[in-house]
Design an enzyme around this catalytic site. Structure first.
Site, PDB file in Angstrom:
ATOM      1  N   GLU A  73       0.859  -1.194   0.000  1.00  0.00           N
ATOM      2  CA  GLU A  73       0.000   0.000   0.000  1.00  0.00           C
ATOM      3  C   GLU A  73       0.884   1.228   0.000  1.00  0.00           C
ATOM      4  OE1 GLU A  73      -0.871  -2.117   2.849  1.00  0.00           O
ATOM      5  OE2 GLU A  73      -2.469  -3.107   1.712  1.00  0.00           O
ATOM      6  N   TYR A 115       7.639   2.032  -7.669  1.00  0.00           N
ATOM      7  CA  TYR A 115       6.825   0.816  -7.784  1.00  0.00           C
ATOM      8  C   TYR A 115       6.357   0.630  -9.235  1.00  0.00           C
ATOM      9  CZ  TYR A 115       6.668   1.347  -2.697  1.00  0.00           C
ATOM     10  OH  TYR A 115       7.007   1.495  -1.377  1.00  0.00           O
TER      11      TYR A 115
END
Ligand SMILES: CC(C)(COP(=O)(O)OP(=O)(O)OC[C@H]1O[C@@H](n2cnc3c(N)ncnc32)[C@H](O)[C@@H]1OP(=O)(O)O)[C@@H](O)C(=O)NCCC(=O)NCCS
Length: 164
Positions: free
Chosen positions: A114, A126
């Site tokens: 998250e 990411y």
């Protein structure tokens, strides 16, 4: 994503298992890196719970750390941090690669994480690594003045044979 050549900034750095002895410097760096840091207790609970944690060090100096929770078939990236003066040199992306490689070797098929909607730098590494957005957790993170911020849920498939 294909194997990353180690960034020059990685030279002379070492990854070691996070032990209790590292918890004070880790909690200190955490407070420097986040507006809403994990506490010393969060890190010691993580070690006690059997989560896998590493420190990235240069000699005795703490440069970063990584915490991953492994569960059957999947892994969850709980914390990845690089010391503020060392950010933006490719270390975070490379540390992420170490975690991905480790999770794959453990047999995890998916790596989850998250990230705050506002955390552009983290989202950038990411996405560059190949994580895809798979969901949104509304009001997941605390913000100042009792407000909350959404979390983006991201995942990376770790199929056997996928190149590192
Ligand atoms: C997120 C974090 C681990 C990334 O590590 P890092 O060493 O700074 O990242 P890298 O240098 O490997 O890569 C940064 C990339 O983000 C990009 N970037 C930097 N600042 C950015 C910004 N404000 N917006 C978008 N992208 C940004 C850079 O351009 C770089 O990509 P490039 O290599 O193409 O130039 C690190 O910044 C950190 O510890 N931040 C505070 C803690 C945190 O937010 N952790 C993640 C919680 S989910």
């Amino acid at each position: 994503m294909s194997a990353l050549a180690p960034t020059p900034a990685w030279q002379g750095l070492q990854l070691q298992g996070m032990t209790e002895a590292w918890l004070e410097p880790v909690a200190l760096l955490e407070r420097q890196a986040y507006t809403h840091p994990w506490s010393h207790g969060n890190f010691s609970d993580s070690l006690r719970a059997g989560y896998h944690a590493w420190v990235l060090v240069e000699g005795q100096e703490l440069i970063g750390y990584l915490v991953i929770m492994l569960s059957p078939g999947e892994a969850h990236l709980l914390n990845i941090t690089i010391a503020p003066p060392r950010q933006g040199q490719g270390l975070g992306l490379h540390l992420l690669q170490q975690g991905v490689t480790w999770a794959r070797l453990q047999g995890a098929q998916t790596l989850w994480l998250e990230v705050r909607v506002s955390n552009a730098r983290a989202r950038s590494i990411y996405e560059r690594y190949g994580f895809k957005t798979t969901g949104l957790r509304r009001n997941y993170y605390p913000l100042a003045a009792f407000k909350r911020e959404d979390a983006i849920v991201m995942s990376l498939p770790l199929q056997a044979g996928q190149s590192l």
